[in-house]
Design a protein around this motif. Structure first.
Motif, PDB file in Angstrom:
ATOM      1  N   PRO A  72       0.414  -1.806  -0.482  1.00  0.00           N
ATOM      2  CA  PRO A  72       0.196   0.314   0.181  1.00  0.00           C
ATOM      3  C   PRO A  72       0.850   1.538  -0.122  1.00  0.00           C
ATOM      4  O   PRO A  72       1.989   1.254   0.153  1.00  0.00           O
ATOM      5  CB  PRO A  72      -0.979  -0.086   1.177  1.00  0.00           C
ATOM      6  N   GLY A  93      -3.665  -2.835 -14.519  1.00  0.00           N
ATOM      7  CA  GLY A  93      -3.944  -0.690 -14.620  1.00  0.00           C
ATOM      8  C   GLY A  93      -4.104  -0.996 -16.726  1.00  0.00           C
ATOM      9  O   GLY A  93      -3.990  -2.022 -17.286  1.00  0.00           O
ATOM     10  N   CYS A 120      -0.382   2.956 -15.548  1.00  0.00           N
ATOM     11  CA  CYS A 120      -1.062   3.424 -13.953  1.00  0.00           C
ATOM     12  C   CYS A 120      -2.209   2.105 -13.450  1.00  0.00           C
ATOM     13  O   CYS A 120      -2.855   1.518 -14.318  1.00  0.00           O
ATOM     14  CB  CYS A 120      -2.659   4.145 -14.934  1.00  0.00           C
ATOM     15  N   THR A 121      -2.232   2.309 -12.656  1.00  0.00           N
ATOM     16  CA  THR A 121      -2.704   1.019 -11.983  1.00  0.00           C
ATOM     17  C   THR A 121      -4.146   1.643 -11.652  1.00  0.00           C
ATOM     18  O   THR A 121      -4.806   2.936 -12.123  1.00  0.00           O
ATOM     19  CB  THR A 121      -1.991   0.874 -10.295  1.00  0.00           C
ATOM     20  N   ASP A 122      -5.150   0.327 -11.049  1.00  0.00           N
ATOM     21  CA  ASP A 122      -6.368   0.597 -11.423  1.00  0.00           C
ATOM     22  C   ASP A 122      -6.519   1.330 -10.063  1.00  0.00           C
ATOM     23  O   ASP A 122      -8.074   1.826 -10.116  1.00  0.00           O
ATOM     24  CB  ASP A 122      -7.483  -0.727 -10.943  1.00  0.00           C
ATOM     25  N   GLU A 123      -5.769   1.669  -9.543  1.00  0.00           N
ATOM     26  CA  GLU A 123      -6.306   2.110  -8.030  1.00  0.00           C
ATOM     27  C   GLU A 123      -5.778   4.013  -8.391  1.00  0.00           C
ATOM     28  O   GLU A 123      -5.707   4.910  -7.635  1.00  0.00           O
ATOM     29  CB  GLU A 123      -5.411   1.784  -6.553  1.00  0.00           C
ATOM     30  N   GLY A 124      -5.151   4.411  -9.897  1.00  0.00           N
ATOM     31  CA  GLY A 124      -5.018   5.430  -9.934  1.00  0.00           C
ATOM     32  C   GLY A 124      -3.738   5.974  -9.071  1.00  0.00           C
ATOM     33  O   GLY A 124      -2.934   7.014  -9.818  1.00  0.00           O
ATOM     34  N   HIS A 125      -2.339   4.773  -9.243  1.00  0.00           N
ATOM     35  CA  HIS A 125      -1.223   5.921  -8.975  1.00  0.00           C
ATOM     36  C   HIS A 125      -0.631   5.380 -10.498  1.00  0.00           C
ATOM     37  O   HIS A 125      -1.174   4.100 -11.071  1.00  0.00           O
ATOM     38  CB  HIS A 125      -1.106   3.964  -7.815  1.00  0.00           C
ATOM     39  N   CYS A 154      -3.481   9.457 -15.980  1.00  0.00           N
ATOM     40  CA  CYS A 154      -4.218   8.302 -16.021  1.00  0.00           C
ATOM     41  C   CYS A 154      -5.704   8.152 -16.597  1.00  0.00           C
ATOM     42  O   CYS A 154      -6.040   7.051 -16.388  1.00  0.00           O
ATOM     43  CB  CYS A 154      -4.629   7.733 -14.128  1.00  0.00           C
ATOM     44  N   ARG A 205       1.553  10.271  -5.938  1.00  0.00           N
ATOM     45  CA  ARG A 205       0.931   9.152  -6.596  1.00  0.00           C
ATOM     46  C   ARG A 205       1.545   8.364  -7.640  1.00  0.00           C
ATOM     47  O   ARG A 205       1.431   7.190  -7.890  1.00  0.00           O
ATOM     48  CB  ARG A 205      -0.305   9.508  -6.995  1.00  0.00           C
TER      49      ARG A 205
END
Length: 273
Positions: A72, A93, A120-125, A154, A205
């Motif tokens: 995390p 992502g 870009c990960t699915d979490e927006g990072h 993203c 991010r």
């Protein structure tokens, strides 16, 4: 009748003068210091050997473990080379190919470049992924121009990608005896902090590490296909040789001192005869 005079000894037959007690003590102290020093260095290398073997075992366990999700964001500042490098991870992502940076490389395939592309990960990072290796050919600067991302990079749509790879620690000190040149878009090491800033990504991010993609994971639709899975995991381990060398030197000092002490004892007996 005259008493017979004892024969006189020539200068060559005279026993050599005995060394002073101070010199003998000084030599003994120096020999003892060298003996202790070499023994300590040998023992230190034994401890280093055990540390290296433990490190190799830990890394091997990380590499062959089932890929896990990235740590995390709250744990990103604590990620370190000792505890996390070469950890198998999984990402989901999409790539931002237009912000790819070519980083000079020398691999088993020859000279060329690593392609580091923001993901870009699915979490927006944002996580920079080393997609793999390409050989040196053509005008790299034209093929991978320096572009700056906007705050909503993203949000742009992209082909969904799932990949696995190995977590790697940023390389801030440059490479090939050259410093990175962000302004000129010339990269010689995978300095993620500098690369992220040069591409305009939000540091809060963006992961401070990168991921080496595994073999055959570059998407078919990528503008430039790269050869992945070339991560070199190697830990030079010469500590046993070093330990034996130091211990051998300690034995040599002990043998030399024993020979000197024996020689001095013989001289002392000859002087008293």
């Amino acid at each position: 009748m005259h008493a017979q005079q004892p024969p006189t000894l020539s200068a060559q037959d005279q026993p050599p003068p005995r060394r002073s007690p101070f010199v003998r003590r000084l030599v003994a102290v120096l020999a003892l210091l060298l003996l202790v020093l070499f023994a300590v260095l040998g023992t230190w290398q034994v401890f280093r050997l055990q540390w290296k073997l433990d490190l190799i075992e830990r890394v091997d366990a990380r590499v062959h473990a089932a890929p896990a999700a990235l740590p995390p964001v709250a744990q990103w500042p604590q990620i370190s080379k000792e505890s996390d490098e070469y950890r198998a991870v999984a990402l989901s992502g999409h790539y931002l190919y237009q912000f790819t940076a070519p980083v000079q490389a020398l691999s088993e395939l020859g000279a060329g470049f690593w392609l580091l592309t923001p993901f870009c990960t699915d979490e927006g990072h944002i996580v920079f992924v080393n997609r793999g290796f390409i050989p040196s050919s053509g005008d790299i600067a034209t093929r991978f121009p320096a572009r700056t991302a906007g705050p909503d990079a993203c949000a742009a749509p992209g082909e969904p990608v799932e990949l696995t790879g190995l977590l790697r620690i940023s390389e801030p000190k440059g490479g090939f005896l050259r410093d990175n040149d962000p302004a000129g878009n010339r990269w010689y090491s995978r300095d993620i902090i500098a690369l992220s800033a040069a591409r305009g990504f939000d540091a809060a991010r963006t992961a401070p590490f990168f991921v080496d993609a595994g073999k055959n994971q570059d998407p078919a639709g990528a503008p430039e296909r790269a050869v992945g899975g070339l991560t070199v995991i190697s830990f030079p381990n010469n500590h046993l040789v070093y330990a034996l060398t130091w211990y051998a030197l300690a034995l040599m000092v002990a043998a030399a001192w024993w020979w000197v002490a024996r020689y001095e004892a013989k001289r002392s007996r000859d002087a008293n005869d």
